[in-house]
Design an enzyme around this catalytic site. Structure first.
Site, PDB file in Angstrom:
ATOM      1  N   ARG A   3       6.366 -20.232   2.086  1.00 36.19           N
ATOM      2  CA  ARG A   3       5.394 -19.359   2.691  1.00 36.19           C
ATOM      3  C   ARG A   3       3.904 -19.786   3.820  1.00 36.19           C
ATOM      4  NH1 ARG A   3       6.055 -22.709  -1.732  1.00 36.19           N
ATOM      5  NH2 ARG A   3       5.510 -21.992  -3.921  1.00 36.19           N
ATOM      6  N   LYS A  34       3.824 -26.134  -2.482  1.00 31.06           N
ATOM      7  CA  LYS A  34       3.290 -26.521  -3.492  1.00 31.06           C
ATOM      8  C   LYS A  34       3.690 -27.966  -4.221  1.00 31.06           C
ATOM      9  CE  LYS A  34       1.944 -22.029  -4.587  1.00 31.06           C
ATOM     10  NZ  LYS A  34       1.318 -20.536  -5.449  1.00 31.06           N
ATOM     11  N   HIS A  41       2.346 -13.033   4.594  1.00 33.30           N
ATOM     12  CA  HIS A  41       3.208 -13.302   3.267  1.00 33.30           C
ATOM     13  C   HIS A  41       3.903 -11.982   2.822  1.00 33.30           C
ATOM     14  CE1 HIS A  41       3.439 -15.868  -0.454  1.00 33.30           C
ATOM     15  NE2 HIS A  41       2.692 -14.723  -1.241  1.00 33.30           N
ATOM     16  N   ARG A  57       7.970 -13.184   3.123  1.00 29.11           N
ATOM     17  CA  ARG A  57       8.220 -13.826   1.795  1.00 29.11           C
ATOM     18  C   ARG A  57       9.142 -12.735   0.918  1.00 29.11           C
ATOM     19  NH1 ARG A  57       8.595 -18.598  -0.517  1.00 29.11           N
ATOM     20  NH2 ARG A  57       7.082 -18.615  -2.851  1.00 29.11           N
ATOM     21  N   HIS A  76      10.428 -20.803  -5.924  1.00 31.42           N
ATOM     22  CA  HIS A  76       9.622 -21.158  -7.668  1.00 31.42           C
ATOM     23  C   HIS A  76      10.303 -21.949  -8.201  1.00 31.42           C
ATOM     24  CE1 HIS A  76       9.454 -16.285  -6.531  1.00 31.42           C
ATOM     25  NE2 HIS A  76       7.777 -17.186  -5.371  1.00 31.42           N
ATOM     26  N   TYR A 130      11.262  -9.910  -8.813  1.00 34.61           N
ATOM     27  CA  TYR A 130      11.424  -8.541  -7.277  1.00 34.61           C
ATOM     28  C   TYR A 130      13.310  -8.182  -7.498  1.00 34.61           C
ATOM     29  CZ  TYR A 130       9.313 -12.035  -4.389  1.00 34.61           C
ATOM     30  OH  TYR A 130       8.402 -12.600  -3.524  1.00 34.61           O
TER      31      TYR A 130
END
Length: 286
Positions: A139, A163, A231, A234, A257, A266
Site C-alpha cells: 500500500r 493495517k 494503488h 498494487r 490480505h 484479481y
C-alpha cells in the site's frame, strides 16, 4: 454544538487520514447538520433513515450514500469515545446494501516500463518510488513509511507494516536493492525513514506527495493519468503474479490480505488471459 471542528482535527492528528478522506467526512457531515432539526446529541435512528431517504431522492449513488452512513458513524463514534457526550450511535443499525466491487485496474507491462524510463530521467527518488510500488505490491502508506531498518540488504527482503500494525516480509529484486543503496548515498540517508518529510525529518513523506509525483510521471510518459495512482501498482503487482502462474495463497501473503476472498477479485482480472492461453495451448481447445 456540533463538534465538527474538533472532529476534523481528530481525524487529522489522531487518525492520520488523508485530506481527501477528511474532505469527504466533512462534506457529508455538513449536509447532515443542514438537514437535521435537532441537536446532534438528540438525533435518532429514524432521523438518520430520513436523511438517507433524502439523499436517495436527490439521486445520489449507493456508494455516496454508504459513505455518508460511514461518516455519520465515525462522527458519533468520536462523540462517544472522545467527547463522551453520547452512549450509542444512531447510525449503528443502518445498513445499506453493499455496492458491487469494481474490478481493480492494472497497468500493462509496457506502461510500467514507460513509467520506469520516465522516472529514471526525473530523479533516482522517482525511479525508486515506481520500483517499490510495483516490486513490493505494498500500500502507498506502507511504502511512504518504510525505514532503512526495514530493509534486509543481504537477503533482499523488505519488512512492511500494514493495517493493524501487522507485519509481513516481501522479497524485492536485486536491482531495487542496489537502487536503494544508490539513493541513500545520494540523499545522505543512513537510518530512519527512507523517505523523510521535506521539512521534518522525524516524519515520513505523505501519501499525497507520492500520489502527486506518480501522476506527474504519468503525464510525462504520455499515459492517461486517470489510470495511474500509487494503488494501481498494487493491483498490477497482483495481476502480474497471477497471470504468470503464482499461487493465489502466495499472492494473498504478498498483499497482506487477511481473507483470501479479497485476493480472489484479481481472478476476474486474469480470467481473460487464462481463457486465451487455454485456447492457444490446450489440445482439446483447438
Amino acid at each position: 454544538m456540533n463538534y465538527l471542528n474538533n472532529f476534523v482535527a481528530y481525524l487529522k492528528v489522531e487518525r492520520d487520514l488523508s485530506i481527501h478522506t477528511i474532505a469527504g467526512y466533512t462534506t457529508d457531515m455538513k449536509k447532515f447538520f443542514n438537514f437535521i432539526t435537532t441537536n446532534v446529541e438528540e438525533v435518532t435512528t429514524s432521523d438518520v433513515r430520513t436523511f438517507i431517504a433524502h439523499l436517495s431522492d436527490q439521486g445520489l449513488k449507493r456508494s455516496s450514500i454508504n459513505r455518508a452512513v460511514c461518516s455519520i458513524n465515525a462522527y458519533y463514534k468520536y462523540l462517544i469515545e472522545v467527547e463522551k457526550v453520547m452512549i450509542k450511535s444512531p447510525a449503528t443499525e443502518i445498513k445499506i446494501g453493499k455496492r458491487e466491487k469494481s474490478l481493480p485496474k492494472a497497468l500493462s507491462e509496457s506502461d510500467v516500463m514507460k513509467l520506469l524510463s520516465t522516472a529514471s530521467l526525473d530523479s533516482i527518488k522517482s525511479r525508486l518510488y515506481i520500483e517499490l510500488l510495483y516490486g513490493l505490491g505494498g500500500r502507498v502508506s506502507e511504502i511512504a513509511s518504510l525505514r532503512v531498518e526495514d530493509i534486509d540488504f543481504n537477503e533482499n527482503y523488505v519488512r512492511l507494516v500494514g493495517k493493524g500494525n501487522k507485519e509481513r516480509h516481501n522479497p524485492i529484486h536485486e536491482g531495487c536493492i542496489r537502487l536503494i543503496e544508490k539513493y541513500m548515498t545520494a540523499y545522505h540517508i543512513q537510518s530512519g525513514y527512507l523517505f523523510p518529510h521535506r521539512f521534518d525529518k522525524t516524519r515520513h513523506i505523505t501519501r499525497e506527495a507520492i500520489f502527486m509525483k506518480v501522476k506527474g510521471l504519468a503525464v510525462k510518459a504520455n499515459i492517461d493519468k486517470s489510470l495511474v495512482s500509487p494503488h494501481v501498482f498494487r493491483h498490477s503487482f497482483a495481476t502480474a503474479l497471477l497471470e504468470n502462474g503464482c499461487d493465489m495463497a502466495i499472492v494473498q501473503e504478498f498483499l497482506g490480505h487477511e481473507d483470501i476472498a479479497t485476493t480472489k477479485i484479481y481472478a476476474h482480472v486474469t480470467r481473460g488471459n487464462k481463457a486465451k492461453n487455454f485456447k492457444n495451448f490446450h489440445p482439446l481447445a483447438q
